[in-house]
Motif scaffolding. Structure first.
Motif, short mmCIF file in Angstrom:
data_model
loop_
_atom_site.label_atom_id
_atom_site.label_comp_id
_atom_site.label_asym_id
_atom_site.label_seq_id
_atom_site.Cartn_x
_atom_site.Cartn_y
_atom_site.Cartn_z
N MET A 1 0.85 -1.18 0.00
CA MET A 1 0.00 0.00 0.00
C MET A 1 0.89 1.24 0.00
O MET A 1 1.89 1.30 0.70
N THR A 2 0.52 2.23 -0.79
CA THR A 2 1.29 3.47 -0.84
C THR A 2 0.60 4.56 -0.04
O THR A 2 -0.60 4.51 0.22
N LYS A 3 1.40 5.53 0.33
CA LYS A 3 0.91 6.73 1.01
C LYS A 3 1.48 7.93 0.29
O LYS A 3 2.60 7.89 -0.22
N THR A 4 0.70 8.99 0.28
CA THR A 4 1.17 10.26 -0.23
C THR A 4 1.21 11.24 0.92
O THR A 4 0.21 11.47 1.58
N GLU A 20 14.86 18.64 -1.71
CA GLU A 20 16.24 18.19 -1.88
C GLU A 20 16.65 17.22 -0.78
O GLU A 20 17.34 16.24 -1.03
N ASP A 21 16.19 17.48 0.45
CA ASP A 21 16.52 16.62 1.58
C ASP A 21 15.92 15.23 1.40
O ASP A 21 16.57 14.22 1.68
N LEU A 22 14.69 15.16 0.91
CA LEU A 22 14.06 13.86 0.66
C LEU A 22 14.87 13.06 -0.36
O LEU A 22 15.12 11.86 -0.17
N ILE A 23 15.31 13.71 -1.42
CA ILE A 23 16.08 13.03 -2.45
C ILE A 23 17.45 12.62 -1.90
O ILE A 23 17.91 11.50 -2.11
N ASP A 24 18.09 13.51 -1.13
CA ASP A 24 19.39 13.19 -0.54
C ASP A 24 19.29 12.04 0.46
O ASP A 24 20.25 11.29 0.64
N VAL A 31 9.42 10.10 -7.31
CA VAL A 31 8.27 10.04 -6.39
C VAL A 31 8.20 11.25 -5.46
O VAL A 31 7.39 11.28 -4.54
N VAL A 32 9.06 12.24 -5.70
CA VAL A 32 9.08 13.45 -4.87
C VAL A 32 8.78 14.64 -5.78
O VAL A 32 9.47 14.85 -6.78
N TYR A 33 7.75 15.38 -5.45
CA TYR A 33 7.28 16.48 -6.30
C TYR A 33 7.31 17.80 -5.55
O TYR A 33 6.88 17.88 -4.40
N VAL A 43 5.42 13.45 -1.52
CA VAL A 43 6.23 12.25 -1.68
C VAL A 43 5.29 11.05 -1.64
O VAL A 43 4.44 10.95 -0.77
N ILE A 44 5.43 10.19 -2.65
CA ILE A 44 4.63 8.97 -2.72
C ILE A 44 5.55 7.84 -2.31
O ILE A 44 6.61 7.63 -2.92
N THR A 45 5.15 7.11 -1.28
CA THR A 45 6.03 6.10 -0.72
C THR A 45 5.25 4.93 -0.15
O THR A 45 4.02 5.00 -0.04
N SER A 46 5.95 3.91 0.23
CA SER A 46 5.31 2.76 0.87
C SER A 46 4.93 3.13 2.30
O SER A 46 5.48 4.08 2.89
N ALA A 47 4.02 2.37 2.86
CA ALA A 47 3.61 2.60 4.25
C ALA A 47 4.81 2.44 5.18
O ALA A 47 4.93 3.15 6.18
#
Length: 70
Positions: A1-4, A20-24, A31-33, A43-47
């Motif tokens: 299941m994904t979470k946004t 930038e921190d999320l990507i780093d 998945v980071v907008y 950010v769209i990610t797994s639970a």
């Protein structure tokens, strides 16, 4: 299941720093907008990874963080 998770920030610069921190931290750029006009980062990610994404967003002192399933 994904979470946004959507972090809302007081300025576009703060949103950019959070983006930038999320990507780093290791979240794929696909998945980071960043919406500079609205000062938001999504950010769209797994639970399982959602707590880490939330922590990264919190480091940048958001006005709020919204979380949705799916």
């Amino acid at each position: 299941m994904t979470k946004t998770l959507t972090g809302k920030f007081a300025s576009a610069d703060t949103a950019r720093n959070a983006h930038e921190d999320l990507i780093d931290t290791g979240f794929p750029s696909e998945v980071v907008y960043l919406d500079r006009d609205r000062g938001e980062v999504k950010v769209i990610t797994s639970a399982d990874a959602a707590p880490e994404a939330r922590e990264v967003l919190r480091r940048h002192k958001p006005i709020g963080i919204e979380e949705t399933q799916g």
